[in-house]
Design a protein around this motif. Sequence first.
Motif, PDB file in Angstrom:
ATOM      1  N   LEU A   6      -9.773  66.481  49.018  1.00  0.00           N
ATOM      2  CA  LEU A   6      -9.449  67.023  50.342  1.00  0.00           C
ATOM      3  C   LEU A   6      -9.816  68.491  50.528  1.00  0.00           C
ATOM      4  CD1 LEU A   6      -8.287  66.273  53.069  1.00  0.00           C
ATOM      5  CD2 LEU A   6      -6.010  66.879  52.213  1.00  0.00           C
ATOM      6  N   PRO A   7      -9.511  69.400  49.585  1.00  0.00           N
ATOM      7  CA  PRO A   7      -9.893  70.802  49.810  1.00  0.00           C
ATOM      8  C   PRO A   7     -11.399  70.993  49.981  1.00  0.00           C
ATOM      9  CG  PRO A   7      -8.302  70.637  48.021  1.00  0.00           C
ATOM     10  CD  PRO A   7      -8.724  69.246  48.339  1.00  0.00           C
ATOM     11  N   ILE A   8     -12.196  70.263  49.201  1.00  0.00           N
ATOM     12  CA  ILE A   8     -13.650  70.390  49.311  1.00  0.00           C
ATOM     13  C   ILE A   8     -14.126  69.833  50.647  1.00  0.00           C
ATOM     14  CG2 ILE A   8     -15.847  69.588  48.353  1.00  0.00           C
ATOM     15  CD1 ILE A   8     -14.562  69.734  45.587  1.00  0.00           C
ATOM     16  N   ILE A   9     -13.550  68.710  51.075  1.00  0.00           N
ATOM     17  CA  ILE A   9     -13.941  68.123  52.360  1.00  0.00           C
ATOM     18  C   ILE A   9     -13.574  69.053  53.509  1.00  0.00           C
ATOM     19  CG2 ILE A   9     -13.466  66.220  53.957  1.00  0.00           C
ATOM     20  CD1 ILE A   9     -13.122  64.456  51.427  1.00  0.00           C
ATOM     21  N   LEU A  10     -12.381  69.627  53.460  1.00  0.00           N
ATOM     22  CA  LEU A  10     -11.965  70.557  54.524  1.00  0.00           C
ATOM     23  C   LEU A  10     -12.847  71.795  54.537  1.00  0.00           C
ATOM     24  CD1 LEU A  10      -8.070  70.332  54.237  1.00  0.00           C
ATOM     25  CD2 LEU A  10      -9.528  69.341  56.010  1.00  0.00           C
ATOM     26  N   ALA A  11     -13.185  72.300  53.348  1.00  0.00           N
ATOM     27  CA  ALA A  11     -14.039  73.483  53.282  1.00  0.00           C
ATOM     28  C   ALA A  11     -15.426  73.186  53.827  1.00  0.00           C
ATOM     29  CB  ALA A  11     -14.138  73.972  51.832  1.00  0.00           C
ATOM     30  N   LEU A  12     -16.043  72.102  53.364  1.00  0.00           N
ATOM     31  CA  LEU A  12     -17.388  71.764  53.831  1.00  0.00           C
ATOM     32  C   LEU A  12     -17.382  71.346  55.295  1.00  0.00           C
ATOM     33  CD1 LEU A  12     -19.321  69.845  51.017  1.00  0.00           C
ATOM     34  CD2 LEU A  12     -19.924  71.989  52.126  1.00  0.00           C
ATOM     35  N   GLY A  13     -16.338  70.654  55.731  1.00  0.00           N
ATOM     36  CA  GLY A  13     -16.259  70.300  57.153  1.00  0.00           C
ATOM     37  C   GLY A  13     -16.219  71.530  58.038  1.00  0.00           C
ATOM     38  N   PHE A 119     -24.631  66.928  52.166  1.00  0.00           N
ATOM     39  CA  PHE A 119     -24.594  65.589  51.577  1.00  0.00           C
ATOM     40  C   PHE A 119     -25.053  65.633  50.120  1.00  0.00           C
ATOM     41  CE2 PHE A 119     -25.482  63.486  55.974  1.00  0.00           C
ATOM     42  CZ  PHE A 119     -24.192  63.818  56.380  1.00  0.00           C
ATOM     43  N   ALA A 120     -26.120  66.382  49.862  1.00  0.00           N
ATOM     44  CA  ALA A 120     -26.617  66.502  48.489  1.00  0.00           C
ATOM     45  C   ALA A 120     -25.570  67.146  47.588  1.00  0.00           C
ATOM     46  CB  ALA A 120     -27.904  67.321  48.474  1.00  0.00           C
ATOM     47  N   ALA A 121     -24.865  68.143  48.107  1.00  0.00           N
ATOM     48  CA  ALA A 121     -23.817  68.796  47.324  1.00  0.00           C
ATOM     49  C   ALA A 121     -22.710  67.810  46.969  1.00  0.00           C
ATOM     50  CB  ALA A 121     -23.241  69.982  48.101  1.00  0.00           C
ATOM     51  N   LEU A 122     -22.313  66.985  47.928  1.00  0.00           N
ATOM     52  CA  LEU A 122     -21.273  65.989  47.663  1.00  0.00           C
ATOM     53  C   LEU A 122     -21.762  64.920  46.696  1.00  0.00           C
ATOM     54  CD1 LEU A 122     -19.798  65.604  51.250  1.00  0.00           C
ATOM     55  CD2 LEU A 122     -18.706  66.668  49.284  1.00  0.00           C
ATOM     56  N   THR A 135     -18.435  61.009  54.935  1.00  0.00           N
ATOM     57  CA  THR A 135     -17.844  60.638  56.222  1.00  0.00           C
ATOM     58  C   THR A 135     -16.824  61.680  56.663  1.00  0.00           C
ATOM     59  OG1 THR A 135     -18.131  58.297  55.681  1.00  0.00           O
ATOM     60  CG2 THR A 135     -16.598  58.829  57.460  1.00  0.00           C
ATOM     61  N   GLY A 136     -16.046  62.198  55.706  1.00  0.00           N
ATOM     62  CA  GLY A 136     -15.018  63.172  56.046  1.00  0.00           C
ATOM     63  C   GLY A 136     -15.568  64.448  56.653  1.00  0.00           C
ATOM     64  N   ILE A 137     -16.635  64.990  56.076  1.00  0.00           N
ATOM     65  CA  ILE A 137     -17.165  66.248  56.630  1.00  0.00           C
ATOM     66  C   ILE A 137     -17.832  66.016  57.985  1.00  0.00           C
ATOM     67  CG2 ILE A 137     -17.435  67.267  54.349  1.00  0.00           C
ATOM     68  CD1 ILE A 137     -20.485  66.994  54.730  1.00  0.00           C
ATOM     69  N   THR A 138     -18.420  64.824  58.197  1.00  0.00           N
ATOM     70  CA  THR A 138     -19.022  64.565  59.512  1.00  0.00           C
ATOM     71  C   THR A 138     -17.959  64.358  60.585  1.00  0.00           C
ATOM     72  OG1 THR A 138     -19.229  62.181  59.111  1.00  0.00           O
ATOM     73  CG2 THR A 138     -21.102  63.557  58.498  1.00  0.00           C
TER      74      THR A 138
END
Length: 385
Positions: A6-13, A119-122, A135-138
């Motif tokens: 979650l923290p990475i998704i929130l940051a990248l989002g 996407f490549a980073a994930l 999907t989360g960051i989009t």
Amino acid sequence: MSQRQLPIILALGTTQTLAWASSYYLPALLADPMARDLGISSNWVFGAFSASLVISALLGPRIGRQIDLVGGRQVLSVSNLTIAAGLVLLGLSQSVAVMAMAWLVLGIGMAMGLYDAAFAALGRIYGTEARRPITGITLMAGFASTVGWPLTAWGLSHFGWRDTCFAWAAANILIGLPLNFFLLPTIKGAKQAAATAAKPHLPLDRTMVLLAFIFAAVWTVTGAMAAHFPRILEATGATPVEAIAAGALIGPAQVAARVLEAGFLSRFHPLWSTRLACLTHPIGAVVVAIFGGAAASAFALFHGSGNGILTIARGTLPLSIFGPKDFGYRLGVIGAPARMAQAVAPLAFGLLIDVMGAKVLIVSSALSLSALAALFMIRAQPRPD
């Protein structure tokens, strides 16, 4: 989606929302005031913007390869610095040459900082489990225009376009850079891997060519609709108010479709959701052809929902077919034709609309259906390369 993710998704989002709002979505509002101030036609601004997309396409494979080696932390952090530099140069420009140079710098920043890089980073972090984080960051970045355009419009009305550029540059430094640098993990052994790695050989086999064609076709439609959506709807008989109101539905439709992808559709191979997404634009075109401008909102909902899933598929489909090995480099190779097409689409469809009017939807629907046909030629089984 785990608490660890979650923290990475929130940051990248958040950083993706910022990157899109401060680069790709700027010309829609800045082109006219910028052109007036520089004493040129707005076509010069859009031409420079198209050139920036070409630069982004050409750099995509190299940047993807770098992320494969060292992870996304360094590349995405540098993207914030590069986008900020381009915005400062844009705000300082007093001539066409400097304005064009600023957009070229922004093109480099977009290559390093938009979806393909994220996407490549994930993929580098989560491997085959990256579908949900993608999907989360989009889901978050789907609101980039919803957030970015009002903020840019507010800046224009209060400070002017130059200071608006400076403000977006500051946001990249003060918000985007710390989030990318401190919340994205470092990759163990990345420096040694980068020093010893040889350039990968990705054969341009049938599946690679088909994927490149699919995303080029659908991104041509996306680029054309982004530039000409109200004009096309008015050609079908919609009033300007109806056309603008319909256009406002595209963003929510994209996000709703991404919620569906994160939930129900996540049970299935991405090929199935991508095939479904390629059908929605032609269905919407048929609806508006039958009912005219009164169905403008329905067309917007169909088009937006398909576009929302296709954005995710650009990352998840290659990952599911080829696996995480050389994922970033592969995304860059597959995505280069799509970015080129996206750069050319506004001009090409503008000329077609002059000749065909609303019948231009036949062309966009044919592109979507050709992508659908190509999808049925791809097998669903994972195949490590």
